[in-house]
Write an enzyme that holds these catalytic residues in place. Structure first.
Site, short mmCIF file in Angstrom:
data_model
loop_
_atom_site.label_atom_id
_atom_site.label_comp_id
_atom_site.label_asym_id
_atom_site.label_seq_id
_atom_site.Cartn_x
_atom_site.Cartn_y
_atom_site.Cartn_z
N LYS A 1 0.82 -1.22 0.00
CA LYS A 1 0.00 0.00 0.00
C LYS A 1 0.85 1.27 0.00
O LYS A 1 0.49 2.26 0.64
CB LYS A 1 -0.96 0.02 1.20
N LYS B 1 -14.87 -0.65 1.67
CA LYS B 1 -13.54 -0.78 1.09
C LYS B 1 -12.59 0.23 1.74
O LYS B 1 -12.96 1.36 2.04
CB LYS B 1 -13.59 -0.55 -0.43
N ASP B 2 -11.35 -0.20 1.90
CA ASP B 2 -10.30 0.58 2.55
C ASP B 2 -9.99 1.87 1.79
O ASP B 2 -10.07 1.91 0.57
CB ASP B 2 -9.04 -0.30 2.62
N ARG B 3 -9.60 2.91 2.51
CA ARG B 3 -9.22 4.15 1.83
C ARG B 3 -7.79 4.07 1.28
O ARG B 3 -7.45 4.81 0.37
CB ARG B 3 -9.36 5.36 2.76
N HIS B 4 -6.97 3.18 1.84
CA HIS B 4 -5.59 3.04 1.35
C HIS B 4 -5.54 2.06 0.18
O HIS B 4 -4.77 1.11 0.17
CB HIS B 4 -4.68 2.56 2.48
#
EC number: 5.4.99.27
Length: 408
Positions: free
Chosen positions: A16, A75-78
């Site tokens: 990431k 869903k993840d922001r990263h």
């Protein structure tokens, strides 16, 4: 929990580094999207934003209540993510966000989207900063996962509210300390939260009990309302704090409950492996050690094996063996709890139902590319991997197994 087996660290890697290094595509049932239907279906693509924050901005711009928007997963922001949302009304993205959030109407559905409709996710990841000398170990672990899968633990994203002393905010609540629970919710910062927000929460923490000052530092209407009510109370009781906790959105209360169930399940699974004399290694995680079985041990766990996540209607009414019940009671005891906490939800408006969860997962279409020069780390390597996982399975847990230093 006795940690007789050794601990293992991880091979060197970065994940990431950019949102494009972690791409996620949501998978829906193939027959869900139709040419006609009551609900419009939109494809939501975003980068650097989590799902709920993106939906809040979309709902505000569209003059639609966020409760009218359905979604199948967060869903993840990263990450760079693609998922689907539903609404009976037109939706649009604020102009200033169109570079990081895109929304396209792709069809209709006879039902609103919900988590039950999430079939799974397709992942394309880039692992960076790899050492040349460790490539063989990564390939070896890849072959092991392709053959044996990995254990379906919940990963750290599930535990955004984790405290070094109290662990989860809900644990003090179960022990009759609703004040500490409320204090943790309002003052404990999230991972990655901006400095300004962290500093404000530190001030609230230091001012706790001085309700007038806390009210002045409040940011949201809910915070102001909570501290205003406490200011009027001469001697707040635990019931006072408990009633105030119920004012939080259902989504937040649900996360408090589900993170608790997930934590107990993780420790439950590890303890079962140890009690069955599995060989393997422990790894360190934010919430504590987890056990990764070796090859011969993990092969003894059928891919069809489900272990209920503890919850309502209580451990004695679920399909646990006597050994599993004893193990679960041991885990609860280690957390200062009794089995009765699992009989029903601590919050009347939130369910804490038990549900089945697979213990062992085999990723679909698991592929690994060539190891190339890493453009962001001179002298190091990078590699692309891709795979599909069922809904609720953590890709980062697969990565932990892939990058395990010990050969098991």
């Amino acid at each position: 929990m006795e940690l007789v087996q050794p601990f293992s660290g991880f091979l060197v890697y970065d994940l990431k580094q950019t949102p494009e290094d972690f791409q996620v595509e949501e998978i829906l049932p193939s027959d869900l999207i139709q040419k006609t239907g009551k609900w419009m279906i939109f494809r939501l693509q975003k980068s650097g934003w989590n799902t709920l924050d993106a939906l809040l901005r979309i709902s505000k711009e569209s003059k639609v209540s966020i409760f009218e928007i359905g979604y199948a997963g967060k869903k993840d922001r990263h990450a760079s993510t693609s998922q689907y949302i539903s609404c009976q009304k037109p939706l649009r993205v604020p102009k200033e966000l169109t570079k990081v959030i895109q929304l396209d109407k792709i069809g209709f559905s006879k039902k609103s989207l919900s988590t039950e409709l999430n079939v799974g996710n397709r992942f394309q990841l880039v692992l960076r900063n790899l050492l040349e000398k460790e490539i063989e170990s990564i390939r070896n672990n890849f072959e092991k996962i392709t053959k044996n899968g990995f254990i379906n633990y919940y990963d750290s994203q599930r535990f955004s509210r984790f405290h070094s002393e109290f662990r989860l905010p809900i644990l003090p609540f179960f022990k009759g300390d609703a004040e500490t629970c409320l204090k943790l919710i309002l003052t404990d910062p999230f991972p990655g939260e901006k400095k300004q927000a962290r500093d404000r929460k530190k001030i609230l923490y230091d001012l706790w009990g001085n309700w007038s000052q806390c009210e002045k530092w409040s940011k949201s209407k809910l915070e102001k309302n909570i501290f205003s009510n406490l200011k009027k109370e001469k001697k707040p009781t635990q019931k006072t704090y408990s009633d105030l906790i119920l004012r939080f959105p259902e989504e937040e209360l649900l996360m408090l409950v589900s993170s608790f169930q997930s934590l107990i399940w993780n420790e439950f699974v590890s303890e079962i492996f140890i009690s069955d004399n599995f060989t393997g290694v422990w790894i360190k995680t934010k919430t504590g050690p987890l056990f990764f079985p070796g090859e011969s041990s993990i092969q003894s766990v059928p891919f069809s094996k489900n272990l209920p996540v503890p919850g309502n209607p209580g451990i004695y009414k679920l399909e646990y063996s006597k050994k599993e019940i004893d193990t679960l009671k041991k885990i609860l005891n280690q957390n200062g709890l009794t089995e009765s906490v699992l009989d029903s939800s601590p919050f009347p408006i939130i369910k804490m139902n038990s549900f089945e969860r697979k213990v062992r997962i085999l990723p679909n279409d698991f592929q690994i590319g060539d190891f190339e020069e890493d453009d962001q780390h001179p002298g190091k390597r990078k590699v692309k991997i891709s795979f599909r996982l069922p809904s609720g399975v953590y890709a980062t847990m697969l990565i932990k197994r892939l990058m395990l230093r010990s050969r098991i």
